[in-house]
Design a protein around this motif. Structure first.
Motif, PDB file in Angstrom:
ATOM      1  N   VAL A 234       0.838  -1.205   0.000  1.00  0.00           N
ATOM      2  CA  VAL A 234       0.000   0.000   0.000  1.00  0.00           C
ATOM      3  C   VAL A 234       0.871   1.252   0.000  1.00  0.00           C
ATOM      4  CG1 VAL A 234      -1.650   1.339   1.370  1.00  0.00           C
ATOM      5  CG2 VAL A 234      -1.989  -1.111   1.045  1.00  0.00           C
ATOM      6  N   LEU A 235       1.914   1.244   0.827  1.00  0.00           N
ATOM      7  CA  LEU A 235       2.809   2.399   0.863  1.00  0.00           C
ATOM      8  C   LEU A 235       3.556   2.555  -0.452  1.00  0.00           C
ATOM      9  CD1 LEU A 235       4.318   2.069   4.461  1.00  0.00           C
ATOM     10  CD2 LEU A 235       2.634   3.731   3.679  1.00  0.00           C
ATOM     11  N   GLY A 236       4.063   1.424  -0.970  1.00  0.00           N
ATOM     12  CA  GLY A 236       4.901   1.490  -2.154  1.00  0.00           C
ATOM     13  C   GLY A 236       4.139   1.733  -3.439  1.00  0.00           C
ATOM     14  N   LEU A 237       2.927   1.217  -3.542  1.00  0.00           N
ATOM     15  CA  LEU A 237       2.158   1.365  -4.780  1.00  0.00           C
ATOM     16  C   LEU A 237       1.192   2.533  -4.720  1.00  0.00           C
ATOM     17  CD1 LEU A 237       1.351  -2.326  -5.776  1.00  0.00           C
ATOM     18  CD2 LEU A 237       3.180  -0.865  -6.595  1.00  0.00           C
ATOM     19  N   VAL A 238       0.316   2.510  -3.710  1.00  0.00           N
ATOM     20  CA  VAL A 238      -0.762   3.498  -3.672  1.00  0.00           C
ATOM     21  C   VAL A 238      -0.226   4.885  -3.330  1.00  0.00           C
ATOM     22  CG1 VAL A 238      -2.945   4.109  -2.584  1.00  0.00           C
ATOM     23  CG2 VAL A 238      -2.427   1.716  -3.072  1.00  0.00           C
ATOM     24  N   LEU A 239       0.469   4.996  -2.199  1.00  0.00           N
ATOM     25  CA  LEU A 239       0.924   6.323  -1.783  1.00  0.00           C
ATOM     26  C   LEU A 239       1.963   6.897  -2.738  1.00  0.00           C
ATOM     27  CD1 LEU A 239       1.113   5.975   2.103  1.00  0.00           C
ATOM     28  CD2 LEU A 239      -0.727   6.829   0.672  1.00  0.00           C
ATOM     29  N   VAL A 240       2.899   6.063  -3.181  1.00  0.00           N
ATOM     30  CA  VAL A 240       3.896   6.552  -4.141  1.00  0.00           C
ATOM     31  C   VAL A 240       3.223   6.912  -5.460  1.00  0.00           C
ATOM     32  CG1 VAL A 240       5.954   5.925  -5.457  1.00  0.00           C
ATOM     33  CG2 VAL A 240       5.790   5.307  -3.060  1.00  0.00           C
ATOM     34  N   MET A 272       0.514   3.142 -10.104  1.00  0.00           N
ATOM     35  CA  MET A 272       0.408   2.058  -9.138  1.00  0.00           C
ATOM     36  C   MET A 272       0.912   0.742  -9.704  1.00  0.00           C
ATOM     37  SD  MET A 272      -3.265   2.960  -7.377  1.00  0.00           S
ATOM     38  CE  MET A 272      -3.555   4.623  -6.732  1.00  0.00           C
ATOM     39  N   ILE A 273       1.012   0.646 -11.028  1.00  0.00           N
ATOM     40  CA  ILE A 273       1.599  -0.519 -11.684  1.00  0.00           C
ATOM     41  C   ILE A 273       2.973  -0.111 -12.207  1.00  0.00           C
ATOM     42  CG2 ILE A 273       1.320  -2.256 -13.488  1.00  0.00           C
ATOM     43  CD1 ILE A 273      -1.653  -1.689 -13.439  1.00  0.00           C
ATOM     44  N   PRO A 274       4.037  -0.796 -11.808  1.00  0.00           N
ATOM     45  CA  PRO A 274       5.368  -0.379 -12.233  1.00  0.00           C
ATOM     46  C   PRO A 274       5.497  -0.267 -13.750  1.00  0.00           C
ATOM     47  CG  PRO A 274       5.518  -2.050 -10.513  1.00  0.00           C
ATOM     48  CD  PRO A 274       4.071  -1.947 -10.901  1.00  0.00           C
ATOM     49  N   ILE A 308       9.580   8.752 -12.412  1.00  0.00           N
ATOM     50  CA  ILE A 308       9.182   7.339 -12.424  1.00  0.00           C
ATOM     51  C   ILE A 308      10.385   6.439 -12.169  1.00  0.00           C
ATOM     52  CG2 ILE A 308       8.254   5.510 -13.889  1.00  0.00           C
ATOM     53  CD1 ILE A 308       6.559   7.715 -15.242  1.00  0.00           C
ATOM     54  N   PHE A 309      11.544   6.792 -12.717  1.00  0.00           N
ATOM     55  CA  PHE A 309      12.760   5.978 -12.493  1.00  0.00           C
ATOM     56  C   PHE A 309      13.128   5.969 -11.018  1.00  0.00           C
ATOM     57  CE2 PHE A 309      17.344   5.563 -12.101  1.00  0.00           C
ATOM     58  CZ  PHE A 309      17.579   4.400 -12.834  1.00  0.00           C
ATOM     59  N   PHE A 314      14.098   3.075  -6.500  1.00  0.00           N
ATOM     60  CA  PHE A 314      14.674   3.410  -5.204  1.00  0.00           C
ATOM     61  C   PHE A 314      13.630   3.443  -4.084  1.00  0.00           C
ATOM     62  CE2 PHE A 314      17.533   5.276  -8.356  1.00  0.00           C
ATOM     63  CZ  PHE A 314      18.756   4.774  -7.942  1.00  0.00           C
ATOM     64  N   ILE A 315      12.516   4.133  -4.311  1.00  0.00           N
ATOM     65  CA  ILE A 315      11.551   4.318  -3.230  1.00  0.00           C
ATOM     66  C   ILE A 315      10.716   3.068  -3.007  1.00  0.00           C
ATOM     67  CG2 ILE A 315       9.595   5.695  -2.435  1.00  0.00           C
ATOM     68  CD1 ILE A 315      10.675   8.029  -4.030  1.00  0.00           C
ATOM     69  N   ARG A 316      10.150   2.514  -4.083  1.00  0.00           N
ATOM     70  CA  ARG A 316       9.271   1.356  -3.936  1.00  0.00           C
ATOM     71  C   ARG A 316       9.982   0.114  -3.408  1.00  0.00           C
ATOM     72  NH1 ARG A 316       5.384   2.408  -9.142  1.00  0.00           N
ATOM     73  NH2 ARG A 316       3.709   3.411  -7.964  1.00  0.00           N
ATOM     74  N   PRO A 317      11.163  -0.230  -3.895  1.00  0.00           N
ATOM     75  CA  PRO A 317      11.824  -1.416  -3.323  1.00  0.00           C
ATOM     76  C   PRO A 317      12.082  -1.302  -1.825  1.00  0.00           C
ATOM     77  CG  PRO A 317      12.852  -0.794  -5.396  1.00  0.00           C
ATOM     78  CD  PRO A 317      11.891   0.298  -5.053  1.00  0.00           C
TER      79      PRO A 317
END
Length: 373
Positions: A234-240, A272-274, A308-309, A314-317
């Motif tokens: 949720v943090l990595g996909l939705v909030l980012v 939300m989708i990489p 996006i890069f 960096f942030i999502r992983p």
């Protein structure tokens, strides 16, 4: 309870003898109970299988917001004892989804009216060659000739749109059916979320008891890993994704893109989708280029690529894999594979499944190392 049988005694009076069930009989009864329980579970699951996505979505929403809800419970214990606090949190979650959908719907209705007026004008007068085609760096002459041959003549436009009318009706019916179906599932998801807020403590306690009885302490460890994965996803996909949409919406506004708020929402959903956000950024950049602002279109595309890069690499992983010690490759496979298999719900189910599998793998390999040592 042991069986009793009566046998006559020498005096003619019956005598009760306790007969204990054999071990084979007890195993047969246990097997029968397990079969009956599995049959009841299968029938119940088949009965509600059409609403399982709604139940899972409600569970995902509840897991994602449960830490915030527990803080609200501690701050307002009187409201938490009744239905006020669950109702407020449920309404807030519903508005988070309803407000953007309303904005998109209003924009779509306005654009649809403009598109119908433009289509009627094109049927009567044809479609003139856009000025932006003459400013393209390459392929300008070829596209201009094609446009003049197929779209400048009103008869050609009428034939083209007439062939699309029947398909458009079928697409409209299918789209309306999907909207009604998705709307129903969303309503049941919100209802599920309300009851999970209201009875969440009891549900958690029952799940822990059932997990310990069925799988022991390791089952609870796996459940905690799944919950941590949902939080991280949720943090990595939705909030980012929302952050990317807000940032790119500001960039779209500065660059003079059409409907920057609408395209900001679309970018947030796609982010939300990489790797999917680049599609939205590329489309907006192309629209800016067609308006004649070449520099603004190029700068918008470059800024979007950088944002996006950084977010995807960096942030999502860190947010998704850090909470579950999940390698980035597993995170990526879980997200993409889950989206391909389960749709939008797979964005959360996929990483959770990979997190549980990674935990089992680490425990199994650690156990083998311990045995070898």
């Amino acid at each position: 309870m042991p069986d009793t049988t009566s046998q006559p005694t020498g005096s003619g009076h019956p005598r009760c003898i306790l007969v204990k069930p054999s071990q084979r009989s007890r195993k047969g009864q246990e097997t029968a109970r397990n079969v009956l329980a599995f049959f009841i579970f299968a029938v119940a699951l088949y009965t509600i299988h059409g609403f399982l996505p709604a139940l899972v979505w409600g569970g995902v929403f509840a897991i994602a917001t449960w830490p915030l809800y527990t803080r609200a419970q501690a701050a307002w214990p009187k409201a938490a004892n009744g239905t006020i606090l669950p109702l407020l949190f449920t309404a807030a979650m519903a508005l988070i989804f309803v407000i953007p959908l309303m904005l998109i719907t209003l924009e779509a209705v306005g654009e649809a009216q403009s598109a119908l007026s433009w289509l009627e004008h094109a049927r009567q007068n044809g479609v003139p060659v856009p000025d932006a085609l003459g400013r393209l760096p390459f392929g300008s002459q070829t596209l201009t000739h094609w446009w003049q041959a197929h779209l400048s003549n009103p008869e050609d436009v009428s034939n083209l749109t007439g062939a699309l009318d029947s398909k458009g009706m079928a697409i409209t019916k299918a789209l309306g059916s999907q909207i009604a179906h998705r709307g129903t599932l969303f309503c049941f998801s919100i209802i599920t979320l309300f009851f999970l807020y209201k009875d969440g403590t009891s549900v958690i306690r029952q799940c822990r008891i059932a997990s310990r009885r069925a799988f022991g302490k390791r089952g609870e460890t796996i459940a905690r890993q799944i919950v941590a994965s949902v939080h991280g996803t949720v943090l990595g996909l939705v909030l980012v994704g929302i952050g990317e949409g807000l940032l790119m919406g500001i960039v779209y506004t500065i660059a003079g893109a059409p409907h920057p708020a609408l395209f900001g929402v679309i970018t947030a959903v796609a982010a939300m989708i990489p790797f999917c956000a680049m599609i939205a950024v590329g489309l907006v950049s192309l629209l800016i280029l067609m308006k004649g602002a070449s520099l603004a279109g190029i700068v918008t595309f470059c800024i979007g690529a950088v944002v996006i890069f950084v977010a995807d690499h960096f942030i999502r992983p860190v947010l998704i894999g850090g909470s579950t010690q999940l390698p980035f490759l597993w995170v990526l496979l879980g997200i993409l594979g889950g989206a391909e298999t389960w749709g939008l719900l797979g964005l959360f189910v996929g990483p959770a499944a990979m997190a549980a599998l990674n935990l089992l793998w680490r425990r199994w390999t650690a156990g083998n190392n311990a045995v070898e040592a």
